[in-house]
Design an enzyme around this catalytic site. Structure first.
Site: not given
Ligand SMILES: Cc1ncc(C[n+]2csc(CCOP(=O)(O)OP(=O)(O)O)c2C)c(N)n1
Ligand SMILES: [Mg+2]
Length: 322
Positions: A245, A241, A253
């Site tokens: 986020h 990434r 970080y």
């Molecule tokens: C059940 C749930 N918990 C928390 C979130 C908030 N949230 C959205 S994206 C994310 C991180 C996701 O990380 P990853 O699966 O590695 O995908 P990336 O964003 O790195 O593409 C979080 C914690 C959510 N959408 N759904």
């Protein structure tokens, strides 16, 4: 598998460049205070979204995530409608109901809208795959999940069921090393998420997520297996990434050296160098493709900004509230 033709290679390049140009346009709008809603950059992910979606047939169904705009474009969702969505306009996919890159489902294009509750797109896409199987249709449902989403309970339940029923289901795990600020090593005690596939009786492949042809080839193999009744597959695409986020996150970080290392593996620069060195295209042809993508994104932004917001009288239509 037949080797990619020159035309196909230039298409892969075009879709990646379009996706990157869209991404830069989205970030720039937000920084100028002209954007609205969630702005999740997929910079660095273009080879994953484009290479995987390029392997699907029009009759297949896709359920993308927040960093898969390239896949939406490949299914036929136009940059005009995506920017319209981001700006909350009537012309947006959700007709202004969700000014985000969520809520962009369009079943006429075979796209199931992203479900924000991670990894909820997984069981939904499995339901789609099961309906294809029960109807004996040679179609495939493909969905995406991140490294973070791969630690949720539903991830395991879905793959268990997919393996048990041999559903025509392809899961692309986008291991971009971070889930928000959490490094993957703080989330799971294993190196390769694909190793888990064995626990569900399905093939698990690891692919260089910054190599668009490698992603495409691995996905074609999985899609064809599913289409021929050979059941589900998991493909772990290893990538990075390259931004925070979402736009508000400066990602302090993330070690700068790690980003610098991955910058050298940028999927578009790498593909461009390959196309040039193997003589598939010359620099002028590639510049022309970049120019075409820039015009398309410019047009989409102008179109979306000039489009009207939804009529307030229609606010109750197209939503569900008990
Ligand atoms: C059940 C749930 N918990 C928390 C979130 C908030 N949230 C959205 S994206 C994310 C991180 C996701 O990380 P990853 O699966 O590695 O995908 P990336 O964003 O790195 O593409 C979080 C914690 C959510 N959408 N759904
Ligand atoms: Mg992640």
């Amino acid at each position: 598998m037949a080797a990619l033709t020159t035309e196909q290679k230039l298409e892969l390049y075009y879709w990646m460049v379009l996706t990157r140009t869209f991404d830069e346009g989205m970030v720039s709008l937000w920084k100028q205070g002209r954007g609205l809603g969630g702005t999740f950059s997929e910079r660095g992910h273009e080879a994953v979204s484009v290479g995987s979606a390029y392997a699907l047939a029009p009759e297949d169904i896709i359920a993308p995530m927040h960093r898969d705009i390239g896949a939406y474009f490949l299914r036929g969702l136009t940059p005009r409608r995506v920017f319209g969505n981001l700006l909350g306009k009537e012309v947006g996919v959700s007709r202004g109901r969700d000014a985000n890159i969520h809520g962009m489902g369009d079943l006429s294009l075979g796209i199931v809208g992203y479900i924000s509750h991670i990894p909820m797109s997984m069981p939904i896409a499995l339901g789609v795959a099961m309906s294809m199987k029960l109807r004996n249709e040679p179609r495939v449902a493909m969905t995406y999940v991140g490294d973070g989403g791969s630690t949720a309970g539903l991830w395991h339940e879905t793959l268990n069921m997919a393996g048990l029923y041999q559903a025509p289901y392809v899961l692309i795990v986008e291991n971009n090393q971070y889930a928000y600020s959490t490094h993957v090593s703080q989330q799971m005690p294993i190196e390769n998420i694909a190793d888990r596939a064995a626990g569900y009786g399905i093939p698990g492949a690891i692919v260089d997520g910054n190599d668009v042809e490698a992603v495409y080839e691995a996905t074609v193999e999985a899609v064809e297996r599913a289409r021929q009744g050979g059941g589900p597959s998991l493909i772990e695409a290893k990538t990075m990434r390259m931004m925070g986020h979402a736009i508000h996150d400066g990602a302090e970080y993330v070690p700068r050296e790690l980003l610098a290392e991955w910058e050298k593996k940028d999927p578009i620069d790498r593909y461009e160098a390959k196309l040039l060195s193997e003589g598939t295209a010359d620099q002028d042809e590639l510049n022309e493709i970049r120019h075409r993508a820039a015009l398309e994104i410019e047009d989409a932004i102008e179109f979306a900004e000039a489009s009207p917001l939804p009529d307030p009288d229609t606010v109750e239509s197209g939503i569900y509230a008990p």
